[in-house]
Design an enzyme around this catalytic site. Structure first.
Site, PDB file in Angstrom:
ATOM      1  N   LYS A   1       0.839  -1.216   0.000  1.00 45.08           N
ATOM      2  CA  LYS A   1       0.000   0.000   0.000  1.00 45.08           C
ATOM      3  C   LYS A   1       0.864   1.252   0.000  1.00 45.08           C
ATOM      4  CE  LYS A   1      -1.656   1.675   4.055  1.00 45.08           C
ATOM      5  NZ  LYS A   1      -1.447   3.100   4.360  1.00 45.08           N
ATOM      6  N   ASN A   2       1.847   1.276   0.913  1.00 44.00           N
ATOM      7  CA  ASN A   2       2.613   2.520   1.072  1.00 44.00           C
ATOM      8  C   ASN A   2       3.616   2.746  -0.055  1.00 44.00           C
ATOM      9  OD1 ASN A   2       1.141   3.170   3.275  1.00 44.00           O
ATOM     10  ND2 ASN A   2       2.659   2.510   4.781  1.00 44.00           N
TER      11      ASN A   2
ATOM     12  N   ARG B   1      -4.859  10.680   4.177  1.00 42.69           N
ATOM     13  CA  ARG B   1      -3.721  11.536   4.460  1.00 42.69           C
ATOM     14  C   ARG B   1      -2.602  11.391   3.425  1.00 42.69           C
ATOM     15  NH1 ARG B   1       0.656  12.716   6.341  1.00 42.69           N
ATOM     16  NH2 ARG B   1       0.862  14.613   7.586  1.00 42.69           N
TER      17      ARG B   1
ATOM     18  N   CYS C   1      -4.969  12.951  12.878  1.00 45.22           N
ATOM     19  CA  CYS C   1      -5.176  11.533  12.610  1.00 45.22           C
ATOM     20  C   CYS C   1      -5.122  10.826  13.952  1.00 45.22           C
ATOM     21  CB  CYS C   1      -4.058  11.100  11.674  1.00 45.22           C
ATOM     22  SG  CYS C   1      -3.844   9.368  11.513  1.00 45.22           S
TER      23      CYS C   1
ATOM     24  N   ARG D   1       0.171  14.814  12.799  1.00 47.30           N
ATOM     25  CA  ARG D   1       0.962  14.480  11.600  1.00 47.30           C
ATOM     26  C   ARG D   1       1.208  15.737  10.766  1.00 47.30           C
ATOM     27  NH1 ARG D   1      -1.292   8.892   9.221  1.00 47.30           N
ATOM     28  NH2 ARG D   1       0.738   8.866   8.195  1.00 47.30           N
ATOM     29  N   PRO D   2       2.157  16.571  11.198  1.00 49.53           N
ATOM     30  CA  PRO D   2       2.412  17.831  10.496  1.00 49.53           C
ATOM     31  C   PRO D   2       3.051  17.596   9.126  1.00 49.53           C
ATOM     32  CG  PRO D   2       4.085  17.462  12.177  1.00 49.53           C
ATOM     33  CD  PRO D   2       3.104  16.329  12.295  1.00 49.53           C
ATOM     34  N   ILE D   3       3.081  18.654   8.284  1.00 48.91           N
ATOM     35  CA  ILE D   3       3.769  18.521   6.985  1.00 48.91           C
ATOM     36  C   ILE D   3       4.833  19.615   6.818  1.00 48.91           C
ATOM     37  CG2 ILE D   3       1.906  17.285   5.805  1.00 48.91           C
ATOM     38  CD1 ILE D   3       1.295  19.987   4.357  1.00 48.91           C
ATOM     39  N   ASP D   4       5.336  20.112   7.956  1.00 52.37           N
ATOM     40  CA  ASP D   4       6.345  21.184   7.886  1.00 52.37           C
ATOM     41  C   ASP D   4       7.582  20.778   7.074  1.00 52.37           C
ATOM     42  OD1 ASP D   4       6.501  19.418  10.205  1.00 52.37           O
ATOM     43  OD2 ASP D   4       8.304  20.513  10.753  1.00 52.37           O
ATOM     44  N   LEU D   5       7.981  19.514   7.181  1.00 54.18           N
ATOM     45  CA  LEU D   5       9.190  19.077   6.467  1.00 54.18           C
ATOM     46  C   LEU D   5       8.943  19.004   4.953  1.00 54.18           C
ATOM     47  CD1 LEU D   5      10.320  16.261   8.956  1.00 54.18           C
ATOM     48  CD2 LEU D   5      11.216  18.595   8.796  1.00 54.18           C
TER      49      LEU D   5
ATOM     50  N   ASP E   1       4.323   0.721  12.060  1.00 54.41           N
ATOM     51  CA  ASP E   1       3.111   0.100  11.487  1.00 54.41           C
ATOM     52  C   ASP E   1       2.935  -1.356  11.926  1.00 54.41           C
ATOM     53  OD1 ASP E   1       2.580   2.469  10.255  1.00 54.41           O
ATOM     54  OD2 ASP E   1       3.360   1.889   8.296  1.00 54.41           O
TER      55      ASP E   1
ATOM     56  N   ARG F   1      -8.695  -0.288   4.289  1.00 48.76           N
ATOM     57  CA  ARG F   1      -7.805   0.723   3.706  1.00 48.76           C
ATOM     58  C   ARG F   1      -6.448   0.094   3.366  1.00 48.76           C
ATOM     59  NH1 ARG F   1      -6.396   4.965   7.434  1.00 48.76           N
ATOM     60  NH2 ARG F   1      -5.037   5.270   5.681  1.00 48.76           N
TER      61      ARG F   1
END
Ligand code: EPU
Length: 434
Positions: free
Chosen positions: A22-23, A92, A116, A121-125, A309, A401
């Site tokens: 999946k990932n 996400r 979540c 779960r930030p997206i700053d990076l 995970d 999912r």
């Protein structure tokens, strides 16, 4: 809504095939947007997250066709730069569209992913990486707007407080392959799913070196062509079947299961008394040693460390391993939503900060339990396989999912698992809390 009913106590045996990852598949779908030509993806798992991603690509203007259960054709000749909130908010992982849209169109509008259940779960990076490539980034009305007319290669440092970011690294790579000049990505995540992404990009004509390492170098090219690519097997699904075999003291072979992608998980299994052997041709065999399951310690870390995970599913196994086991979360320090549900099944677990301390070796008993997220769902089902009596797992849409045909594969190994309408749960159970 549907539920799983598991009648515990069956010893699993036989053979099961791991599906595509999946990932890996989700960023690969996004990466097809980097070319205006058609691409074909094979060995794609049949999952609701994949169907969401296909739907988002359609909304962006791609023609997307499912050729058979595991093969998809994507033609992204005419695409737009703005992804719809209604679809993006459901998954996400849609944040991994940022890199391809910036790379190909030099602009992107992606609704900011929400929180979540597994943690903040930030997206700053991700944003920092786009800025390093020359982008102007603005957050307006909950939507990230990126304008990158002057996209150019640069040095990017991807490390954060919890290690490097997987989809952030994917975004940086996907934007950089079409950025003029040289990009170096230091402290890049090196999960096998990222190596698979790089392999596909190279087959599309990208110039990437250092694949699989923490230092990736990219020489931007003018355009990329379409490709045909086979998604790698799912290492988290593979390990979940290892745990299913172990928790039932069974003997199982996993086809397409790659030991070289299991990293520290194999060491932890060995400490626990679970023997995982490879026959050298991507078949894994799993068996519990004659001394039974023993307690162990594991700390989740980025690859090749123990995967976050697998933390919840491994907690279920620890409930059956004699002695005190400790599982510590370093990636998502509050990813313990499975613990209260396992307690309802008779598990003895205490939470100390970002660690769960599990006194194992006691019998579990079936109960109605509630899945909170994808990996917690799998953990509760594994616990149900080992429990006495019936376990009813609710909200299994989380499971769909990320696990392709989970109940069918478990049934093939002899498990007594059924997918039923929620109305089948005995009323006495429904009146209980939780
Ligand atoms: N982080 C930041 N800033 C960022 C990005 C991440 O601080 O800009 C932090 C996160 O909060 C977290 C850590 O860094 O503490 C790692 O997050 P990462 O970005 O690596 O996670 P992700 O890319 O969003 C992928 C998987 C997850 C998996 C994590 C960690 C996909 C689609 N998702 O998420 O998979 O847990 O890496 O390995 O690849 C799952 O399959 O159940 C799942 C949640």
């Amino acid at each position: 809504m549907e539920v799983f009913k598991i009648r515990g106590g069956k010893t699993l045996s036989g053979s099961v095939k791991a599906s595509g990852s999946k990932n890996a598949a989700l960023p690969l779908f996004a990466a097809t947007l980097l070319s205006s030509e058609e691409s074909i993806l094979e060995n794609v798992p049949d999952l609701s997250d994949v169907r969401f991603m296909a739907e988002i690509l359609r909304e962006l203007g791609s023609e997307v066709e499912k050729l058979d259960r595991t093969t998809w054709k994507i033609n992204p000749t005419n695409i737009v730069h703005a992804a719809p909130y209604e679809l993006v908010r459901k998954m996400r992982a849609s944040v991994c569209l940022l890199g391809p849209l910036v790379g190909r169109l030099r602009r992107a509008e992606i609704p900011m992913p929400g929180g979540c259940v597994i943690g903040n779960r930030p997206i700053d990076l991700h944003i920092r990486a786009m800025e390093r490539l020359g982008a102007k980034v603005e957050l307006k009305g909950g939507v990230v707007h990126i304008d990158d007319k002057d996209l150019r290669g640069n040095s990017i440092f991807m490390g954060g407080r919890h290690g490097s970011t997987v989809t952030g690294t994917a975004n940086a790579i996907m934007a950089a392959v079409l950025a003029p000049g040289k990009t170096t990505i230091d402290s890049a995540a090196c999960e096998p799913e990222l190596s698979d992404l790089c392999a596909m990009l190279v087959s599309m004509g990208a110039d990437i070196s250092g694949i699989g390492s923490h230092m990736i170098e990219i020489e931007g090219v003018e355009s990329l062509q379409g490709c045909r690519h086979r998604v790698i097997p799912d290492r988290i699904e593979t390990a979940t079947y290892v745990l299913a075999a172990a928790i039932t003291k069974g003997k199982v072979t996993i086809r397409d299961g790659r030991t070289d992608h299991l990293g520290a998980f194999l060491n932890v299994m060995s400490e626990c008394g679970v023997m995982v052997e490879s026959d050298g041709s991507e078949n894994l065999s799993v068996e519990v040693s004659e001394f039974g399951l023993k307690s162990f310690e594991a700390i989740t870390l980025p690859y090749p460390g123990f995967p976050t995970d697998l933390q919840a599913q491994t907690c279920a196994l620890a409930c059956q391993a004699d002695g005190l086991s400790i599982l510590t979360e370093r990636v998502y320090p509050s990813r313990f939503m499975h613990v209260p549900e396992l307690l309802r099944m008779g598990a003895e677990i205490s939470l100390e900060g970002a660690s769960s301390i599990i006194r194992g070796g006691r019998p579990l008993t079936g109960a109605p339990v509630m899945a909170s997220d994808l990996r917690a769902s799998a953990a509760l089902i594994l616990a149900g396989l080992a429990a006495e009596g019936d376990t009813w797992v609710q909200r299994i849409y989380h499971l769909d999912r990320g696990y392709d045909a989970f109940e069918k594969k478990l049934q093939g190994l002899g498990a007594d698992v059924e997918r039923l309408p929620e109305s089948e749960i005995p009323k006495a159970f429904l009146s209980q809390p939780g």
